[in-house]
Design a protein around this motif. Structure first.
Motif, PDB file in Angstrom:
ATOM      1  N   SER A 133     -14.268  -2.756   2.983  1.00  0.00           N
ATOM      2  CA  SER A 133     -13.956  -4.083   2.405  1.00  0.00           C
ATOM      3  C   SER A 133     -12.176  -4.473   2.814  1.00  0.00           C
ATOM      4  N   MET A 134     -12.367  -5.335   3.222  1.00  0.00           N
ATOM      5  CA  MET A 134     -10.589  -6.289   3.244  1.00  0.00           C
ATOM      6  C   MET A 134      -9.574  -6.054   2.505  1.00  0.00           C
ATOM      7  N   TYR A 135      -9.703  -5.332   1.086  1.00  0.00           N
ATOM      8  CA  TYR A 135      -9.012  -4.852   0.884  1.00  0.00           C
ATOM      9  C   TYR A 135      -8.285  -3.153   1.219  1.00  0.00           C
ATOM     10  N   HIS A 136      -9.389  -2.724   1.793  1.00  0.00           N
ATOM     11  CA  HIS A 136      -8.853  -0.877   2.121  1.00  0.00           C
ATOM     12  C   HIS A 136      -8.232  -1.037   3.904  1.00  0.00           C
ATOM     13  N   HIS A 137      -8.782  -2.228   3.777  1.00  0.00           N
ATOM     14  CA  HIS A 137      -8.760  -2.985   5.266  1.00  0.00           C
ATOM     15  C   HIS A 137      -7.000  -3.227   5.166  1.00  0.00           C
ATOM     16  N   GLY A 138      -6.385  -4.085   4.766  1.00  0.00           N
ATOM     17  CA  GLY A 138      -5.348  -4.058   4.385  1.00  0.00           C
ATOM     18  C   GLY A 138      -4.332  -2.840   3.997  1.00  0.00           C
ATOM     19  N   PHE A 139      -4.780  -2.557   3.361  1.00  0.00           N
ATOM     20  CA  PHE A 139      -3.275  -0.818   2.973  1.00  0.00           C
ATOM     21  C   PHE A 139      -3.867   0.033   4.027  1.00  0.00           C
ATOM     22  N   ALA A 140      -5.290   0.149   4.422  1.00  0.00           N
ATOM     23  CA  ALA A 140      -5.184   0.972   5.718  1.00  0.00           C
ATOM     24  C   ALA A 140      -4.480   0.532   6.362  1.00  0.00           C
ATOM     25  N   THR A 141      -4.163  -1.108   7.837  1.00  0.00           N
ATOM     26  CA  THR A 141      -3.499  -0.918   8.069  1.00  0.00           C
ATOM     27  C   THR A 141      -1.846  -0.783   7.935  1.00  0.00           C
ATOM     28  N   LEU A 142      -1.816  -1.034   6.332  1.00  0.00           N
ATOM     29  CA  LEU A 142      -0.060  -1.298   6.336  1.00  0.00           C
ATOM     30  C   LEU A 142       0.277   0.290   6.584  1.00  0.00           C
ATOM     31  N   ALA A 143      -0.616   1.188   5.734  1.00  0.00           N
ATOM     32  CA  ALA A 143       0.124   2.930   6.269  1.00  0.00           C
ATOM     33  C   ALA A 143      -0.097   2.824   7.840  1.00  0.00           C
ATOM     34  N   LEU A 205      -2.330 -10.224   4.638  1.00  0.00           N
ATOM     35  CA  LEU A 205      -0.971 -10.431   5.215  1.00  0.00           C
ATOM     36  C   LEU A 205       0.169  -9.829   5.080  1.00  0.00           C
ATOM     37  N   VAL A 206       0.643  -8.722   3.890  1.00  0.00           N
ATOM     38  CA  VAL A 206       1.647  -7.793   4.119  1.00  0.00           C
ATOM     39  C   VAL A 206       1.829  -6.727   5.378  1.00  0.00           C
ATOM     40  N   SER A 207      -0.059  -6.765   5.994  1.00  0.00           N
ATOM     41  CA  SER A 207       0.584  -5.861   6.636  1.00  0.00           C
ATOM     42  C   SER A 207       0.176  -6.000   8.433  1.00  0.00           C
TER      43      SER A 207
END
Length: 362
Positions: A133-143, A205-207
């Motif tokens: 999901s885009m949730y996972h995409h966002g947190f993975a991108t941030l990491a 957005l944070v990512s």
């Protein structure tokens, strides 16, 4: 600004391999300790190291990392009992990075590196999407963004193991493509969604802002459009709506914290809506989240730190007192999102005490 400080600001440039970027960072740190151009630093060295980190935080954090290290899968991923995916692995990676653990030679270097490799292996090579999901995409991108420039990935090259920089560029492209599909210039659960909500949009957005800080090109237009969405969803009283237009307006500490954070990291602290969210959060320091408390505290910590440091310091004392009896004997935290996510988010809520992650800098 000195030349060496300029080098720090660009230490994540793809022109420099990670080891060189780390050497640049250490050289600038040395200069700063000598008193040269300290105004260029967002926070004093004394705020980041030493006994300023409470003993309870250090002990709880280490127990949590031990649990995460023992819970990691053979392929580098972290399997959660619910909400599984690359975003959860990303949360765990950030928990290690946030305490200042050396990602190349430290005790948990293997955990960090194998976790990042697991995220990259699962990335779609064509779209850049990390999946689920885009949730996972966002947190993975941030990491990946937070690891880029600190993790030496020169031996990762291959058909199935792209570099951190290449993976991050692809992930950013995926997020920007998904933004174009939304009539609100923001994001929701799927990369093909045409609507948006402030929770998923905050993660993406944070990512993107972290990726831009790392030296990856993210057009100002896309940031401006996303900030425009958040301002349209923020009331004058600092409450933030959930999806679409102003629908779902209500008192949500998580949503107000997310909006406050994106305004701050995007350097829009001059916006009245930013000031409104800060006022709303600081006037409700004692309020507890009605749902998803781990997720809420994760964003509250960052928003208060960015918006009002004195308020964060007061809130942080209460946070530590609250979390200490909640930690299980194995070092984990038990909540609504599964042990890996709950533990990672709880640790990250305390991680402002260390202030090592670039996204945590003011």
């Amino acid at each position: 600004m000195t030349n060496v400080t300029n080098m720090l600001l660009h230490r994540r440039s793809t022109l420099h391999p990670p080891v060189v970027r780390l050497a640049i960072f250490l050289s600038v740190l040395t200069v700063s300790f000598c008193g040269i151009d300290q105004s260029a630093w967002a926070q004093l060295p004394g705020q980041r190291y030493g006994e300023v980190v409470p003993r309870d935080v250090r002990e709880m954090y280490e127990r949590g990392l031990i649990f995460l290290a023992k819970s990691q899968g053979n392929e580098g991923e972290w399997q959660n009992t619910s909400h599984q995916g690359p975003g959860v692995t990303g949360m765990a990676i950030m928990a290690f990075l946030a305490s200042g653990e050396d990602p190349n030679f430290g005790q948990y270097a293997g955990n960090i590196r194998s976790g990042l490799q697991a995220i990259i292996r699962g990335q779609d090579a064509d779209t850049g999407y990390y999946g689920n999901s885009m949730y996972h995409h966002g947190f993975a991108t941030l990491a990946v963004a937070e690891a880029y420039g600190t993790v030496d990935d020169r031996d990762w090259s291959g058909d199935k193991m792209r570099s951190l920089g290449k993976s991050l560029e692809l992930a950013v492209r995926s997020s920007l493509t998904a933004q174009k599909n939304s009539e609100f210039n923001a994001w929701r659960y799927s990369p093909t969604s045409t609507d948006a909500d402030t929770s998923v949009s905050g993660a993406i957005l944070v990512s993107l802002l972290a990726a831009r800080n790392a030296g990856i090109e993210v057009p100002d237009k896309n940031i401006d459009q996303a900030i425009g969405y958040f301002t349209s969803m923020t009331s004058d009283g600092g409450q933030v709506g959930y999806s679409g237009g102003m629908g779902g307006m209500g008192d949500s500490l998580a949503r107000s914290s997310i909006a406050c954070l994106v305004y701050a990291v995007a350097r829009r602290k001059d916006l009245p809506k930013f000031k409104a969210t800060v006022a709303h959060l600081t006037s409700n320091l004692e309020q507890q989240a009605r749902s998803w408390p781990e997720y809420t505290r994760y964003y509250q910590a960052q928003a208060l730190f960015q918006g009002d440091v004195e308020a964060w310091e007061k809130w942080n004392v209460g946070l530590v007192r609250q979390l200490k009896p909640m930690q299980q004997t194995d070092g984990s935290f038990k909540g609504q999102l599964g042990p890996i996510a709950d533990t990672s988010l709880s640790l990250l809520a305390m991680a402002l005490n260390f202030r090592f992650l670039p996204i945590y800098e003011r």
